[in-house]
Design a protein around this motif. Sequence first.
Motif, PDB file in Angstrom:
ATOM      1  N   SER A 160     -34.919   1.411   0.215  1.00  0.00           N
ATOM      2  CA  SER A 160     -34.823   1.968  -1.137  1.00  0.00           C
ATOM      3  C   SER A 160     -34.639   0.864  -2.173  1.00  0.00           C
ATOM      4  O   SER A 160     -35.305   0.860  -3.222  1.00  0.00           O
ATOM      5  N   ASN A 161     -33.747  -0.070  -1.885  1.00  0.00           N
ATOM      6  CA  ASN A 161     -33.497  -1.159  -2.830  1.00  0.00           C
ATOM      7  C   ASN A 161     -34.715  -2.075  -2.957  1.00  0.00           C
ATOM      8  O   ASN A 161     -35.064  -2.508  -4.062  1.00  0.00           O
ATOM      9  N   LEU A 162     -35.358  -2.363  -1.845  1.00  0.00           N
ATOM     10  CA  LEU A 162     -36.567  -3.194  -1.876  1.00  0.00           C
ATOM     11  C   LEU A 162     -37.628  -2.541  -2.758  1.00  0.00           C
ATOM     12  O   LEU A 162     -38.253  -3.207  -3.593  1.00  0.00           O
ATOM     13  N   ARG A 163     -37.815  -1.248  -2.607  1.00  0.00           N
ATOM     14  CA  ARG A 163     -38.788  -0.530  -3.432  1.00  0.00           C
ATOM     15  C   ARG A 163     -38.463  -0.655  -4.923  1.00  0.00           C
ATOM     16  O   ARG A 163     -39.349  -0.857  -5.753  1.00  0.00           O
ATOM     17  N   LYS A 164     -37.167  -0.528  -5.255  1.00  0.00           N
ATOM     18  CA  LYS A 164     -36.752  -0.613  -6.655  1.00  0.00           C
ATOM     19  C   LYS A 164     -37.059  -1.990  -7.241  1.00  0.00           C
ATOM     20  O   LYS A 164     -37.593  -2.099  -8.347  1.00  0.00           O
ATOM     21  N   PHE A 165     -36.708  -3.036  -6.496  1.00  0.00           N
ATOM     22  CA  PHE A 165     -36.935  -4.386  -7.007  1.00  0.00           C
ATOM     23  C   PHE A 165     -38.429  -4.702  -7.099  1.00  0.00           C
ATOM     24  O   PHE A 165     -38.869  -5.331  -8.059  1.00  0.00           O
ATOM     25  N   MET A 166     -39.200  -4.260  -6.122  1.00  0.00           N
ATOM     26  CA  MET A 166     -40.642  -4.502  -6.171  1.00  0.00           C
ATOM     27  C   MET A 166     -41.273  -3.767  -7.346  1.00  0.00           C
ATOM     28  O   MET A 166     -42.142  -4.316  -8.028  1.00  0.00           O
ATOM     29  N   ALA A 167     -40.826  -2.527  -7.589  1.00  0.00           N
ATOM     30  CA  ALA A 167     -41.362  -1.756  -8.722  1.00  0.00           C
ATOM     31  C   ALA A 167     -40.978  -2.415 -10.038  1.00  0.00           C
ATOM     32  O   ALA A 167     -41.818  -2.545 -10.940  1.00  0.00           O
TER      33      ALA A 167
ATOM     34  N   TRP B 253     -40.329  -3.150   6.423  1.00  0.00           N
ATOM     35  CA  TRP B 253     -39.102  -3.141   5.617  1.00  0.00           C
ATOM     36  C   TRP B 253     -39.213  -2.091   4.515  1.00  0.00           C
ATOM     37  O   TRP B 253     -38.282  -1.343   4.260  1.00  0.00           O
ATOM     38  N   TYR B 254     -40.373  -2.059   3.855  1.00  0.00           N
ATOM     39  CA  TYR B 254     -40.627  -1.152   2.730  1.00  0.00           C
ATOM     40  C   TYR B 254     -40.500   0.309   3.164  1.00  0.00           C
ATOM     41  O   TYR B 254     -40.008   1.151   2.422  1.00  0.00           O
ATOM     42  N   ASN B 255     -40.955   0.594   4.372  1.00  0.00           N
ATOM     43  CA  ASN B 255     -40.948   1.966   4.884  1.00  0.00           C
ATOM     44  C   ASN B 255     -39.712   2.290   5.718  1.00  0.00           C
ATOM     45  O   ASN B 255     -39.635   3.372   6.311  1.00  0.00           O
ATOM     46  N   GLY B 256     -38.747   1.385   5.771  1.00  0.00           N
ATOM     47  CA  GLY B 256     -37.488   1.650   6.454  1.00  0.00           C
ATOM     48  C   GLY B 256     -37.562   1.657   7.963  1.00  0.00           C
ATOM     49  O   GLY B 256     -36.714   2.243   8.633  1.00  0.00           O
ATOM     50  N   ARG B 257     -38.557   0.997   8.533  1.00  0.00           N
ATOM     51  CA  ARG B 257     -38.682   0.934   9.991  1.00  0.00           C
ATOM     52  C   ARG B 257     -37.857  -0.187  10.599  1.00  0.00           C
ATOM     53  O   ARG B 257     -37.498  -0.134  11.769  1.00  0.00           O
ATOM     54  N   SER B 258     -37.595  -1.216   9.808  1.00  0.00           N
ATOM     55  CA  SER B 258     -36.772  -2.339  10.267  1.00  0.00           C
ATOM     56  C   SER B 258     -36.228  -3.062   9.041  1.00  0.00           C
ATOM     57  O   SER B 258     -36.580  -2.728   7.913  1.00  0.00           O
ATOM     58  N   VAL B 259     -35.375  -4.028   9.294  1.00  0.00           N
ATOM     59  CA  VAL B 259     -34.834  -4.866   8.218  1.00  0.00           C
ATOM     60  C   VAL B 259     -35.096  -6.324   8.566  1.00  0.00           C
ATOM     61  O   VAL B 259     -35.167  -6.679   9.740  1.00  0.00           O
TER      62      VAL B 259
END
Length: 90
Positions: free
Chosen positions: A9-16, A39-45
């Motif tokens: 979720s946070n990665l998506r926010k920063f990328m957007a 990472w973007y889809n929450g499958r791993s970190v």
Amino acid sequence: MIGKEVFSSNLRKFMARDKMSQVQLAQRLGVTKAAVSYWYNGRSVPQVSVVQDMARIFCCTVDDLISSTVDLPSGSAEERLIYIFRQLSP
């Protein structure tokens, strides 16, 4: 341990916020687009060293990427660096 959903979720926010594609982030990090997609889809970190690199790219703190409560800094890179400095200062 970093929560997959929170990090995603946070990665998506920063990328957007930075209008950055998965391909662009992968290139800047020196990883595959598939890794960023996971990472973007929450499958791993990512590994901690990669999260640190992301914090530098997004001009934020590591906590901003892994915390469930994110105060997303916006504005110029200079304003974001000031935000980081204030977060690090006692």
